[in-house]
Design an enzyme around this catalytic site. Structure first.
Site, PDB file in Angstrom:
ATOM      1  N   GLY A 168       0.804  -1.224   0.000  1.00  0.00           N
ATOM      2  CA  GLY A 168       0.000   0.000   0.000  1.00  0.00           C
ATOM      3  C   GLY A 168       0.834   1.269   0.000  1.00  0.00           C
ATOM      4  O   GLY A 168       2.032   1.280  -0.273  1.00  0.00           O
ATOM      5  N   SER A 169       0.195   2.383   0.325  1.00  0.00           N
ATOM      6  CA  SER A 169       0.835   3.695   0.246  1.00  0.00           C
ATOM      7  C   SER A 169       1.976   3.882   1.236  1.00  0.00           C
ATOM      8  O   SER A 169       2.858   4.706   1.006  1.00  0.00           O
ATOM      9  CB  SER A 169      -0.198   4.801   0.473  1.00  0.00           C
ATOM     10  OG  SER A 169      -1.111   4.811  -0.596  1.00  0.00           O
ATOM     11  N   THR A 170       1.975   3.139   2.327  1.00  0.00           N
ATOM     12  CA  THR A 170       3.067   3.306   3.288  1.00  0.00           C
ATOM     13  C   THR A 170       4.406   2.930   2.674  1.00  0.00           C
ATOM     14  O   THR A 170       5.453   3.411   3.108  1.00  0.00           O
ATOM     15  CB  THR A 170       2.831   2.446   4.546  1.00  0.00           C
ATOM     16  OG1 THR A 170       2.685   1.081   4.164  1.00  0.00           O
ATOM     17  CG2 THR A 170       1.601   2.905   5.293  1.00  0.00           C
ATOM     18  N   LYS A 172       5.462   3.860  -0.128  1.00  0.00           N
ATOM     19  CA  LYS A 172       5.995   5.022  -0.857  1.00  0.00           C
ATOM     20  C   LYS A 172       7.114   5.697  -0.071  1.00  0.00           C
ATOM     21  O   LYS A 172       8.038   6.260  -0.651  1.00  0.00           O
ATOM     22  CB  LYS A 172       4.875   6.024  -1.151  1.00  0.00           C
ATOM     23  CG  LYS A 172       3.863   5.500  -2.148  1.00  0.00           C
ATOM     24  CD  LYS A 172       2.711   6.475  -2.314  1.00  0.00           C
ATOM     25  CE  LYS A 172       1.665   5.868  -3.224  1.00  0.00           C
ATOM     26  NZ  LYS A 172       0.466   6.700  -3.305  1.00  0.00           N
TER      27      LYS A 172
END
Length: 191
Positions: A168-170, A172
């Protein structure tokens, strides 16, 4: 054992179970009436928590009456363990996640709060929860076990540490840090 906060810490602390033949074969410390950590901290730190058993050997007369104590070694309590979990943060995270689940009509989720400076876990919540006190009762019925083990939402499964999820976005943050480290990007780089 008793767990005063019940479901609030159930996935962290875990629970104990009655000893079985496999456990006794693996470690001669145990006897038939012992309990052993089954999950969570109870399982992971079993050897630290259990302490040392005491010993008492006595001499008896022909009538079976105790004459004198020959050997006595008192039991020693196990180690104390201090966790980084903060009870207030645990309660708050639990409330936030529970409210979010109700709002989104979802039954399963997990959340973790971690100190980014040292990696210490401040709060860890997995839903649905269970009350680990049910495992401390000698008269727990088969129906309670069946209910927990057959629940489609698997309340005994700790989603926070055992679930496999896409990053997920974490993730990034990891990619961005690597790009900065390798000088592929700087603070003015945009996507």
């Amino acid at each position: 054992r008793t767990y005063p906060f019940g479901p609030l810490f159930s996935h962290i602390l875990g629970y104990t179970k009655f000893i079985n033949d496999t456990d006794m074969e693996a470690d001669p410390f145990y006897s038939l009436t012992d309990s052993i950590g089954a999950t969570g901290i109870e399982y992971e730190y079993e050897t630290n928590l259990r302490g040392v058993k005491g010993t008492r050997k006595v001499q008896v007369n022909s009538l079976g009456k105790e004459d004198k104590t020959i050997v006595f070694a008192p039991p020693q309590k196990g180690d104390d363990i201090t966790l980084t979990i903060d009870a207030e943060s645990q309660q708050k995270l639990s409330e936030i996640l529970e409210n979010t689940l109700k709002k989104e009509s979802v039954e399963r989720a997990a959340a973790i709060v971690m100190n980014p400076q040292n990696g210490a876990i401040i709060a860890l919540v997995s839903f649905p929860r269970y009350d680990n006190n049910v495992f401390t009762s000698n008269n727990i019925g088969q129906s309670v076990f069946e209910e927990l083990f057959n629940d489609k939402n698997r309340p005994l499964f700790n989603r926070a540490i055992s679930g496999a999820y896409p990053p997920g976005s974490t993730f990034k943050l990891v990619v961005g840090s690597a790009a900065l480290e390798e000088k592929i990007a700087d603070e003015r780089f945009t996507v």
